[in-house]
Scaffold this motif. Structure first.
Motif, short mmCIF file in Angstrom:
data_model
loop_
_atom_site.label_atom_id
_atom_site.label_comp_id
_atom_site.label_asym_id
_atom_site.label_seq_id
_atom_site.Cartn_x
_atom_site.Cartn_y
_atom_site.Cartn_z
N SER A 1 0.89 -1.34 0.19
CA SER A 1 0.10 0.02 -0.10
C SER A 1 0.92 1.09 -0.01
O SER A 1 2.13 1.08 0.33
N ALA A 2 0.19 2.29 -0.21
CA ALA A 2 1.06 3.63 -0.19
C ALA A 2 1.74 4.03 1.04
O ALA A 2 2.80 4.62 1.11
N ALA A 3 0.90 3.51 2.08
CA ALA A 3 1.66 3.98 3.63
C ALA A 3 2.98 3.04 3.91
O ALA A 3 3.95 3.44 4.35
N GLN A 4 2.70 1.79 3.25
CA GLN A 4 3.83 0.85 3.32
C GLN A 4 5.18 1.27 2.56
O GLN A 4 6.03 0.95 2.81
N LYS A 5 4.71 1.70 1.44
CA LYS A 5 5.80 2.08 0.51
C LYS A 5 6.86 3.32 0.87
O LYS A 5 7.64 3.56 0.91
N LYS A 6 5.80 4.28 1.84
CA LYS A 6 6.29 5.46 2.28
C LYS A 6 7.22 4.90 3.28
O LYS A 6 8.32 5.75 3.64
N GLN A 7 6.64 4.24 4.14
CA GLN A 7 7.71 3.47 5.09
C GLN A 7 8.81 2.83 4.78
O GLN A 7 10.15 2.92 5.22
N LYS B 1 10.70 3.54 2.11
CA LYS B 1 11.12 4.52 1.60
C LYS B 1 12.26 5.26 2.88
O LYS B 1 13.22 5.53 2.71
N LYS B 2 11.59 5.36 3.74
CA LYS B 2 12.10 6.16 5.10
C LYS B 2 13.26 4.94 5.59
O LYS B 2 14.38 5.48 5.92
#
Length: 141
Positions: free
Chosen positions: A82-88, A90-91
């Motif tokens: 999901s988008a939130a998992q991708k953001k995490q 990348k961090k």
């Protein structure tokens, strides 16, 4: 005196015309030799095997470059996130490094070859000492 000048003029004119003919012949030869069509013919005639191998290599390389690459299993998993998992993700991918750690890394990179060289020299001295027990360094004598 006038006939002497006329003879010199005739001689100079003949030399100029001979020079022009020579320059014209050189220019014609250069135009012929530098003609791309003639150069390609000469190269294919002199280096036929190399030209054939190059054409064969290009014939193999182009289709291989045009074949679409399959996505790896890792890339497919990342697309499924999901988008939130991708953001995490990348961090967490790129750790932040402080200035001290960065400078320590640079110093380590600079000093490592010197340390390896000194270590090899020490190892060689140790091996020589083992091979001849009577041979001691001067400072131990």
């Amino acid at each position: 005196m006038a006939s002497g000048n006329a003879a010199l003029k005739e001689q100079a004119l003949a030399i100029l015309q001979a020079g022009r003919r020579e320059i014209s012949a050189e220019a014609k030869w250069l135009r012929h030799e530098l003609n791309p069509k003639h150069a390609a013919e000469r190269i294919t005639r002199d280096h036929t095997g190399t030209v054939l191998l190059t054409a064969f290599g290009i014939g193999l390389l182009v289709p291989l470059l045009l074949i679409p690459k399959k996505k790896s299993h890792h890339e497919e998993l990342i697309e499924a996130l999901s988008a939130a998992q991708k953001k995490q993700l990348k961090k967490t991918e790129k750790p932040k490094v402080g200035a001290g750690a960065y400078l320590a890394g640079l110093v380590t990179k600079a000093v490592t070859p010197v340390l390896v060289k000194q270590g090899l020299r020490l190892w060689e001295n140790l091996q020589q000492a083992k091979s001849s027990p009577d041979a001691r360094p001067a400072r131990y004598a």
